[in-house]
Design a protein around this motif. Structure first.
Motif, PDB file in Angstrom:
ATOM      1  N   GLU A  82       0.826  -1.208   0.000  1.00  0.00           N
ATOM      2  CA  GLU A  82       0.000   0.000   0.000  1.00  0.00           C
ATOM      3  C   GLU A  82       0.865   1.264   0.000  1.00  0.00           C
ATOM      4  OE1 GLU A  82      -3.973   1.807   2.143  1.00  0.00           O
ATOM      5  OE2 GLU A  82      -3.151  -0.082   2.858  1.00  0.00           O
ATOM      6  N   VAL A  86       0.348   4.383  -2.704  1.00  0.00           N
ATOM      7  CA  VAL A  86      -0.449   5.497  -2.213  1.00  0.00           C
ATOM      8  C   VAL A  86      -0.069   6.789  -2.953  1.00  0.00           C
ATOM      9  CG1 VAL A  86       1.121   6.102  -0.300  1.00  0.00           C
ATOM     10  CG2 VAL A  86      -1.315   6.629  -0.133  1.00  0.00           C
ATOM     11  N   ARG A 104     -10.465   3.411   4.729  1.00  0.00           N
ATOM     12  CA  ARG A 104     -10.192   4.322   3.627  1.00  0.00           C
ATOM     13  C   ARG A 104     -11.383   5.247   3.442  1.00  0.00           C
ATOM     14  NH1 ARG A 104      -5.737   4.629   3.583  1.00  0.00           N
ATOM     15  NH2 ARG A 104      -5.184   4.936   1.445  1.00  0.00           N
TER      16      ARG A 104
END
Length: 105
Positions: A82, A86, A104
């Motif tokens: 992640e 990102v 999220r």
């Protein structure tokens, strides 16, 4: 002017530049080399920025952007999958908490 939240993106940027992992010294050297002018103009943050980098790393670890270190303070910081993907422009505000579970937006 820089804010404390900016260091989240700086840490991810540094780790990406370092190939995905690095020591705290490597990360702070990168941040200094790339963002020295911003740091010098950041007012009081100039005197706390290395603490703020560590705060940002812990935040990123707590939210899954960095791999856990399992209590080893000398372990290198490593991006998670992640963390690699990102969007740095959205990083400071893209996570909200619901109880103890990060979600999220």
């Amino acid at each position: 002017m820089l804010g404390r939240e900016t260091f989240k993106a700086f840490v991810v940027e540094a780790l990406r530049s370092l190939g995905g992992s690095g020591s705290v010294v490597e990360v702070t050297k990168y941040i200094w080399q790339v963002h020295e002018n911003d740091l010098r103009q950041s007012g009081d943050l100039f005197f706390t920025w290395q603490y703020d980098v560590r705060w940002a790393a812990q935040y990123l670890r707590n939210h899954g952007f960095l791999a856990p270190v399992h209590g080893d303070r000398r372990a290198p910081w490593r991006l998670s999958d992640e963390g690699w993907h990102v969007d740095l422009e959205k990083l400071p505000s893209n996570v909200k908490r619901m109880g103890n579970i990060p979600t999220r937006r």
